[in-house]
Design a protein around this motif. Structure first.
Motif, mmCIF file in Angstrom:
data_model
loop_
_atom_site.group_PDB
_atom_site.id
_atom_site.type_symbol
_atom_site.label_atom_id
_atom_site.label_comp_id
_atom_site.label_asym_id
_atom_site.label_seq_id
_atom_site.Cartn_x
_atom_site.Cartn_y
_atom_site.Cartn_z
ATOM 1 N N PHE A 34 3.242 3.446 -19.467
ATOM 2 C CA PHE A 34 4.428 2.632 -19.209
ATOM 3 C C PHE A 34 4.053 1.181 -18.920
ATOM 4 N N SER A 35 2.993 0.991 -18.144
ATOM 5 C CA SER A 35 2.550 -0.265 -17.532
ATOM 6 C C SER A 35 3.370 -0.504 -16.266
ATOM 7 N N PRO A 36 2.861 -1.310 -15.330
ATOM 8 C CA PRO A 36 3.613 -1.587 -14.092
ATOM 9 C C PRO A 36 4.938 -2.301 -14.312
ATOM 10 N N SER A 37 5.236 -2.659 -15.546
ATOM 11 C CA SER A 37 6.502 -3.344 -15.825
ATOM 12 C C SER A 37 7.704 -2.497 -15.433
ATOM 13 N N ILE A 38 7.572 -1.170 -15.485
ATOM 14 C CA ILE A 38 8.728 -0.329 -15.142
ATOM 15 C C ILE A 38 9.048 -0.416 -13.647
ATOM 16 N N VAL A 39 8.028 -0.683 -12.821
ATOM 17 C CA VAL A 39 8.277 -0.845 -11.392
ATOM 18 C C VAL A 39 9.004 -2.171 -11.142
ATOM 19 N N TRP A 40 8.692 -3.182 -11.955
ATOM 20 C CA TRP A 40 9.417 -4.446 -11.864
ATOM 21 C C TRP A 40 10.881 -4.237 -12.255
ATOM 22 N N ALA A 41 11.128 -3.362 -13.240
ATOM 23 C CA ALA A 41 12.509 -3.031 -13.620
ATOM 24 C C ALA A 41 13.242 -2.363 -12.457
ATOM 25 N N ILE A 42 12.545 -1.458 -11.776
ATOM 26 C CA ILE A 42 13.134 -0.782 -10.610
ATOM 27 C C ILE A 42 13.435 -1.796 -9.507
ATOM 28 N N LYS A 43 12.501 -2.717 -9.286
ATOM 29 C CA LYS A 43 12.679 -3.731 -8.248
ATOM 30 C C LYS A 43 13.873 -4.639 -8.563
ATOM 31 N N LYS A 44 13.999 -5.013 -9.822
ATOM 32 C CA LYS A 44 15.120 -5.857 -10.243
ATOM 33 C C LYS A 44 16.440 -5.107 -10.060
ATOM 34 N N TYR A 45 16.453 -3.826 -10.422
ATOM 35 C CA TYR A 45 17.668 -3.014 -10.294
ATOM 36 C C TYR A 45 18.050 -2.814 -8.830
ATOM 37 N N LEU A 105 4.707 -5.461 -6.456
ATOM 38 C CA LEU A 105 5.549 -4.327 -6.839
ATOM 39 C C LEU A 105 5.533 -3.192 -5.824
ATOM 40 N N HIS A 106 4.457 -3.102 -5.034
ATOM 41 C CA HIS A 106 4.395 -2.030 -4.033
ATOM 42 C C HIS A 106 5.532 -2.124 -3.025
ATOM 43 N N SER A 107 6.127 -3.308 -2.889
ATOM 44 C CA SER A 107 7.185 -3.490 -1.892
ATOM 45 C C SER A 107 8.444 -2.698 -2.211
ATOM 46 N N VAL A 108 8.612 -2.283 -3.459
ATOM 47 C CA VAL A 108 9.827 -1.570 -3.839
ATOM 48 C C VAL A 108 9.836 -0.118 -3.366
ATOM 49 N N PHE A 109 8.654 0.433 -3.049
ATOM 50 C CA PHE A 109 8.571 1.841 -2.665
ATOM 51 C C PHE A 109 8.998 2.026 -1.209
ATOM 52 N N ASP A 110 10.008 2.854 -0.995
ATOM 53 C CA ASP A 110 10.458 3.154 0.369
ATOM 54 C C ASP A 110 9.504 4.103 1.077
ATOM 55 N N VAL A 111 8.909 5.010 0.331
ATOM 56 C CA VAL A 111 7.925 5.933 0.893
ATOM 57 C C VAL A 111 6.922 6.266 -0.195
ATOM 58 N N ILE A 112 5.675 6.418 0.211
ATOM 59 C CA ILE A 112 4.597 6.806 -0.704
ATOM 60 C C ILE A 112 4.103 8.179 -0.282
ATOM 61 N N LEU A 113 4.149 9.132 -1.198
ATOM 62 C CA LEU A 113 3.697 10.494 -0.922
ATOM 63 C C LEU A 113 2.339 10.706 -1.568
ATOM 64 N N CYS A 114 1.431 11.344 -0.838
ATOM 65 C CA CYS A 114 0.084 11.588 -1.340
ATOM 66 C C CYS A 114 -0.281 13.064 -1.152
ATOM 67 N N PRO A 115 -1.043 13.651 -2.079
ATOM 68 C CA PRO A 115 -1.411 15.060 -1.950
ATOM 69 C C PRO A 115 -2.613 15.320 -1.054
ATOM 70 N N SER A 116 -3.192 14.278 -0.477
ATOM 71 C CA SER A 116 -4.336 14.479 0.423
ATOM 72 C C SER A 116 -4.307 13.449 1.543
ATOM 73 N N LEU A 117 -4.836 13.837 2.696
ATOM 74 C CA LEU A 117 -4.978 12.884 3.797
ATOM 75 C C LEU A 117 -5.968 11.792 3.450
ATOM 76 N N PHE A 118 -6.919 12.116 2.602
ATOM 77 C CA PHE A 118 -7.883 11.120 2.141
ATOM 78 C C PHE A 118 -7.155 9.944 1.492
ATOM 79 N N LEU A 119 -6.236 10.234 0.561
ATOM 80 C CA LEU A 119 -5.514 9.155 -0.106
ATOM 81 C C LEU A 119 -4.524 8.481 0.833
ATOM 82 N N VAL A 120 -3.902 9.256 1.721
ATOM 83 C CA VAL A 120 -3.019 8.663 2.731
ATOM 84 C C VAL A 120 -3.758 7.569 3.498
#
Length: 396
Positions: free
Chosen positions: A82-93, A167-182
């Motif tokens: 997709f490229s990060p452009s789709i997150v910019w679309a979400i942010k604009k919306y 673009l990270h600012s658009v995410f209300d919550v970030i979910l991760c499958p491991s505490l390592f990534l958290v």
């Protein structure tokens, strides 16, 4: 409630499995869910500009958002196709629709590093970043095994997306499958809500019992997964060639390193000890696992949340793996493990001795059940309505 699920690909690796599982779980709960994915290749599509920022995909997703009138946008992988452009679309919306909720299910470290595996390359070797604190940590390093051009592309894409467009600012919550990534994401974005949502394991075709295995003269080891450089199979094979104990290693899977690994086994005259079994359908592979004594995962990368460890231990196998990243985390949860790094004949002798002398203890795998996944996922989906969510999943 209308939900849009976005992911680079429909089928592929672990993220694609979770993409489809998330869709199934949400639909069963009665949500109106659309699944959108891109069928491009994992490489710059069309031009280097579309890899960095695809105007075409930006317009497609923005149009879809405006027509769909969604309540929740749930994003998984997006940077490859997709490229990060789709997150910019979400942010604009979202600027015109501030009540929508945007959830990012992170399956790698792309958000915090241009190399999603937190790796760099020097002298034809892979190295792990111990931590990521800023651009200075990677700007002068080679971040792609294919060379400087791909490395520069990754850096440009990442810097444009997160340092310029933020673009990270658009995410209300970030979910991760491991505490390592958290923990890694929290290092870079301490003010973001980053929580744990472990990947679910399909238990239906797994043993979940300790079988009375027939004692064999040689230990039966197995690896299953992608045959790629970061999996460390070449290093494992070279060290196994110096081990005189009786063993067999059976390798299931395919990938870009398959030819090189075949050649390495032939050059070392190990054809009577190491066997390539090809890629099997998941159900058939799970039916074969109880035939083995131990699963070996010698990855050079951190391995965010390798479900293969859970699948193997659920089938009664010991775990031989590395003591960093998601491998260490999951091994310590399920038990029956032995750390084999730094890889050496001595560590492998110790691992073989561990398998022969240790009793196997079937672990509690409820953390990885589909019910647990469904219940925790529902909390984040329903947050928009009830306005509260506990922080217990940050540390569980």
């Amino acid at each position: 409630m209308r939900i849009l699920l976005l992911n680079d690909f429909r089928i592929g690796g672990g993220a694609e499995i979770i993409f489809q599982k998330t869709y199934e779980v949400l639909v069963k709960q009665g949500y109106d869910v659309d699944m959108v994915y891109h069928n491009g290749r994992i490489s710059p599509q069309g031009s280097i500009f579309s890899y960095v920022f695809s105007i075409k995909n930006f317009r497609i997703i923005l149009k879809r958002l405006r027509e769909g009138k969604y309540d929740i946008i749930y994003v998984l992988n997006y940077a490859y196709s997709f490229s990060p452009s789709i997150v910019w679309a979400i942010k604009k919306y979202k600027r015109k629709n501030p009540n929508i909720r945007v959830i990012y299910n992170a399956h790698d470290a792309h958000l915090i590093c241009p190399n999603s595996g937190l790796m760099y390359f020097k002298d034809n070797k892979m190295h792990l970043f111990p931590q990521i604190l800023g651009v200075k940590d990677f700007i002068f390093k080679t971040l792609d095994h294919r060379g400087h051009v791909y490395s520069i592309l990754k850096k440009i894409q990442w810097l444009f997306a997160y340092k310029i467009l933020k673009l990270h600012s658009v995410f209300d919550v970030i979910l991760c499958p491991s505490l390592f990534l958290v923990s890694k994401i929290k290092e870079c974005y301490p003010n973001k809500k980053v929580c744990l949502l472990r990947n679910p394991l399909d238990m239906k075709n797994i043993s979940l019992a300790i079988l009375q295995k027939e004692k064999k003269a040689s230990l039966q080891l197995v690896y299953f997964g992608r045959l790629s450089l970061e999996k460390g199979l070449d290093v494992l094979i070279k060290n196994l060639s110096k081990v005189s104990d009786l063993y067999e290693l059976h390798i299931y899977g395919d990938g870009p390193e398959a030819i090189n690994l075949h050649k390495l086994v032939n050059d070392l005259n190990m054809q009577d000890r190491i066997f390539f079994r090809g890629k099997l359908p998941w159900k058939e592979l799970m039916s074969r696992l109880p035939l083995y004594d131990a699963f070996v995962l010698p990855s050079c990368c951190y391995e965010n949340a390798p479900l293969s460890i859970i699948e193997a231990v659920a089938s009664g196998l010991y775990i031989l793996t590395m003591n960093y990243g998601g491998m260490k985390e999951l091994a310590q949860i399920v038990g029956n493990y032995y750390f084999i790094n730094p890889l050496s004949p001595e560590r492998l002798y110790g691992a073989f001795d561990f398998i022969k002398k240790s009793g196997f203890h079937l672990p509690d795998l409820s953390l990885f059940s589909e019910d647990t996944f469904k219940n925790i996922l529902s909390e984040y989906i329903e947050y928009k309505q009830n306005g509260t969510i506990g922080d217990s999943h940050i540390t569980n």
